[in-house]
Design an enzyme around this catalytic site. Sequence first.
Site, PDB file in Angstrom:
ATOM      1  N   ASP A 165       7.095  -2.557   6.773  1.00 41.11           N
ATOM      2  CA  ASP A 165       6.736  -1.227   6.255  1.00 41.11           C
ATOM      3  C   ASP A 165       6.692  -0.204   7.380  1.00 41.11           C
ATOM      4  O   ASP A 165       6.650   0.998   7.112  1.00 41.11           O
ATOM      5  CB  ASP A 165       5.382  -1.265   5.537  1.00 41.11           C
ATOM      6  CG  ASP A 165       4.254  -1.612   6.483  1.00 41.11           C
ATOM      7  OD1 ASP A 165       4.326  -2.672   7.128  1.00 41.11           O
ATOM      8  OD2 ASP A 165       3.294  -0.818   6.599  1.00 41.11           O
ATOM      9  N   GLY A 195       0.824  -1.211   0.000  1.00 40.36           N
ATOM     10  CA  GLY A 195       0.000   0.000   0.000  1.00 40.36           C
ATOM     11  C   GLY A 195       0.845   1.242   0.000  1.00 40.36           C
ATOM     12  O   GLY A 195       1.992   1.240  -0.478  1.00 40.36           O
ATOM     13  N   ARG A 216      11.058   3.365   4.022  1.00 38.14           N
ATOM     14  CA  ARG A 216      10.838   2.246   4.928  1.00 38.14           C
ATOM     15  C   ARG A 216      11.615   1.042   4.434  1.00 38.14           C
ATOM     16  O   ARG A 216      12.011   0.995   3.258  1.00 38.14           O
ATOM     17  CB  ARG A 216       9.346   1.889   4.936  1.00 38.14           C
ATOM     18  CG  ARG A 216       8.416   3.066   5.215  1.00 38.14           C
ATOM     19  CD  ARG A 216       7.028   2.821   4.632  1.00 38.14           C
ATOM     20  NE  ARG A 216       6.150   3.996   4.770  1.00 38.14           N
ATOM     21  CZ  ARG A 216       5.257   4.162   5.737  1.00 38.14           C
ATOM     22  NH1 ARG A 216       5.087   3.223   6.643  1.00 38.14           N
ATOM     23  NH2 ARG A 216       4.518   5.238   5.795  1.00 38.14           N
ATOM     24  N   GLY A 243       0.376   3.509   2.895  1.00 36.13           N
ATOM     25  CA  GLY A 243       0.192   4.130   4.206  1.00 36.13           C
ATOM     26  C   GLY A 243      -1.078   4.958   4.277  1.00 36.13           C
ATOM     27  O   GLY A 243      -1.236   5.745   5.183  1.00 36.13           O
ATOM     28  N   ARG A 244      -1.980   4.774   3.286  1.00 33.77           N
ATOM     29  CA  ARG A 244      -3.173   5.638   3.125  1.00 33.77           C
ATOM     30  C   ARG A 244      -2.787   7.089   3.378  1.00 33.77           C
ATOM     31  O   ARG A 244      -3.329   7.792   4.230  1.00 33.77           O
ATOM     32  CB  ARG A 244      -4.329   5.207   4.010  1.00 33.77           C
ATOM     33  CG  ARG A 244      -3.973   5.155   5.476  1.00 33.77           C
ATOM     34  CD  ARG A 244      -5.071   4.467   6.214  1.00 33.77           C
ATOM     35  NE  ARG A 244      -4.537   3.956   7.439  1.00 33.77           N
ATOM     36  CZ  ARG A 244      -5.031   4.215   8.632  1.00 33.77           C
ATOM     37  NH1 ARG A 244      -6.099   4.940   8.762  1.00 33.77           N
ATOM     38  NH2 ARG A 244      -4.481   3.705   9.693  1.00 33.77           N
ATOM     39  N   ASP A 266       4.390   5.165  12.495  1.00 35.24           N
ATOM     40  CA  ASP A 266       3.110   4.474  12.403  1.00 35.24           C
ATOM     41  C   ASP A 266       2.642   3.911  13.737  1.00 35.24           C
ATOM     42  O   ASP A 266       2.790   2.730  14.042  1.00 35.24           O
ATOM     43  CB  ASP A 266       3.151   3.366  11.323  1.00 35.24           C
ATOM     44  CG  ASP A 266       2.889   3.959   9.945  1.00 35.24           C
ATOM     45  OD1 ASP A 266       2.616   5.182   9.871  1.00 35.24           O
ATOM     46  OD2 ASP A 266       2.965   3.225   8.955  1.00 35.24           O
ATOM     47  N   ARG A 274       1.753  14.944   9.147  1.00 33.48           N
ATOM     48  CA  ARG A 274       2.902  14.315   9.813  1.00 33.48           C
ATOM     49  C   ARG A 274       4.191  14.831   9.196  1.00 33.48           C
ATOM     50  O   ARG A 274       4.254  15.092   8.005  1.00 33.48           O
ATOM     51  CB  ARG A 274       2.780  12.807   9.638  1.00 33.48           C
ATOM     52  CG  ARG A 274       3.895  12.014  10.252  1.00 33.48           C
ATOM     53  CD  ARG A 274       3.473  10.570  10.450  1.00 33.48           C
ATOM     54  NE  ARG A 274       3.657   9.776   9.254  1.00 33.48           N
ATOM     55  CZ  ARG A 274       3.307   8.486   9.158  1.00 33.48           C
ATOM     56  NH1 ARG A 274       2.747   7.867  10.186  1.00 33.48           N
ATOM     57  NH2 ARG A 274       3.505   7.823   8.048  1.00 33.48           N
TER      58      ARG A 274
HETATM   59  P1  AMP Z   1      -0.755  -0.374   8.980  1.00 37.10           P
HETATM   60  O1  AMP Z   1      -0.832  -1.698   9.645  1.00 37.10           O
HETATM   61  O2  AMP Z   1      -1.665   0.680   9.555  1.00 37.10           O
HETATM   62  O3  AMP Z   1       0.662   0.109   8.806  1.00 37.10           O
HETATM   63  O4  AMP Z   1      -1.382  -0.611   7.542  1.00 37.10           O
HETATM   64  C1  AMP Z   1      -0.676  -1.283   6.557  1.00 37.10           C
HETATM   65  C2  AMP Z   1      -0.960  -0.670   5.225  1.00 37.10           C
HETATM   66  O5  AMP Z   1      -2.264  -1.019   4.766  1.00 37.10           O
HETATM   67  C3  AMP Z   1      -0.964   0.830   5.267  1.00 37.10           C
HETATM   68  O6  AMP Z   1       0.319   1.357   5.230  1.00 37.10           O
HETATM   69  C4  AMP Z   1      -1.809   1.182   4.073  1.00 37.10           C
HETATM   70  O7  AMP Z   1      -1.058   1.167   2.901  1.00 37.10           O
HETATM   71  C5  AMP Z   1      -2.822   0.068   4.076  1.00 37.10           C
HETATM   72  N1  AMP Z   1      -4.047   0.530   4.744  1.00 37.10           N
HETATM   73  C6  AMP Z   1      -4.400   0.388   6.021  1.00 37.10           C
HETATM   74  N2  AMP Z   1      -5.596   0.930   6.260  1.00 37.10           N
HETATM   75  C7  AMP Z   1      -6.028   1.450   5.102  1.00 37.10           C
HETATM   76  C8  AMP Z   1      -7.177   2.157   4.670  1.00 37.10           C
HETATM   77  N3  AMP Z   1      -8.184   2.455   5.492  1.00 37.10           N
HETATM   78  N4  AMP Z   1      -7.248   2.509   3.379  1.00 37.10           N
HETATM   79  C9  AMP Z   1      -6.263   2.237   2.529  1.00 37.10           C
HETATM   80  N5  AMP Z   1      -5.148   1.600   2.871  1.00 37.10           N
HETATM   81  C10 AMP Z   1      -5.024   1.190   4.127  1.00 37.10           C
HETATM   82 MG    MG Z   2       2.207   1.412   8.314  1.00 33.76          MG
END
Ligand code: AMP
Ligand code: MG
Length: 488
Positions: A254, A92, A185, A94-95, A264, A178
């Site tokens: 990531d 992804g 990463r 990180g939205r 994060d 941020r």
């Molecule tokens: P995280 O565990 O929060 O680091 O999420 C991992 C990755 O999933 C993020 O870096 C995004 O790229 C993707 N992701 C998580 N939540 C969303 C969301 N609501 N919409 C789009 N991508 C998301």
């Molecule tokens: Mg992340």
Amino acid sequence: MTVAPLPTVVLDARFARELPELALAWQAEATPEPRLLVLNEPLAAELGLDAAALRTPAGLGLLTGTRPPEGATPVAQVYAGHQFGGYSPRLGDGRALLLGELVTPTGELRDLHLKGSGRTPLARGGDGLAAVGPMLREYVVSEAMHALGIPTTRSLAVVATGRPVRRETVLPGAVLARVARSHLRVGSFQYAAATGDVDLLRRLADHAIARHHPEAAAAPAPYRALFEAVVDVQASLVAQWMLVGFVHGVMNTDNMTISGESIDYGPCAFLDAFDPATVFSSIDEQGRYAYANQPVVAEWNLARLAEALLPLLHDDQEQAVALAVESLGTFRVRYTEAWASGLRAKLGLPAGLDDAVATPLLDEISELMSGSRVDFTSFFRALGRAARGDAEPARGMVLDLAAFDAWAERWRAVGPDADAMDRVNPVYVPRNHLVEEALEAGTAGDLGPLERLLDAVTAPYDERPGLERYAAPAPAEFNAGFRTFCGT
Ligand code: AMP
Ligand code: MG
């Protein structure tokens, strides 16, 4: 209607220019009713941004990405990564959107980045949005980490968007602005390596060297030196987490930076009762990211970075692997050094104290702490009082009084420095029950509890009357089974 002038922000697009394969030009989603929830005025000043201008409609347009500064090229940044050990070739973005890089008045380069700014083509199934609660959590925890002296991304502002976000329930949406040294990463390198384009991988490594580890450029083997520099900063970072009882909660590749900044803040939390097996994340059923596992996981993540860098380490794969293994070996040494010297400082041991005296003091206190499940933060602070002659507060927290008394006698004999202890043992950390209280109120529109919590944790070593409840452990019922949920 007069439109307030945009804050004069000049943003570069260095990442997008040097690494177009990793950047996708994109726009933030519209915000129906933007409302500033919290603005970090000291950080704005450090960045050379005018806080008053950031509060205007145009400023909120900057902070939500809906009105990027003229000439800026907002981009989504693609990366890969291992989530709980499973590889995702296109994890992804990180939205998030990188608005661009700005140069601070002291000449430093910083990413200005927005989290929760909407769907991008990299969002997979996600909506790209974020809810108020998790963005306030990241704000308060990252600013607490910074105040503790721990490298971290910073939080400039949280703006409520007026857009509802659908999770288990419908929640108010928000964007976090941020600031980071960069958003490179381990997963960025994994993505570049997986394309098979060694030129891209080399450009990414050169970009990382220039931004974070410039000394590597002059080394005989610059890419190996880059890897060792990342090993170094990560060993030091994770040791600092451990020394304040911080559990990141989701140390996927990531979520590990090349700069050595913490990043994060999702299901993260600080230890209350000391137990090395503590896990806070609701989705971490195996305890992969438990408190005590963090150094091991960091090393595992760095092994994934080494794999990604192999083509740059040597033309011959076998030799490249041998070099990577040798460099990765420095992690344990560096981590152990950083942990031990940090723990010596927490106990106020005099510089140069012989290992033969110091090591048993460190080992035994760790054992006493976990055996008694003492409150991690207040126990160290109470030891400062013990160093001044009042042992009762610390003694009252342990079960094995005889063992504590024997330890304390040997410890007092080396002359611990109580003032030095108070400079490294915080009084106030964002305790889980206080964070939950602040987020709940903030989500309902009352920012008072968040502001008071921020006031305590952004001056964490400075004990102040009236803030007693911010130093106290959670009520027992709160901690039973406390879990935080992924910041989606
Ligand atoms: P995280 O565990 O929060 O680091 O999420 C991992 C990755 O999933 C993020 O870096 C995004 O790229 C993707 N992701 C998580 N939540 C969303 C969301 N609501 N919409 C789009 N991508 C998301
Ligand atoms: Mg992340």
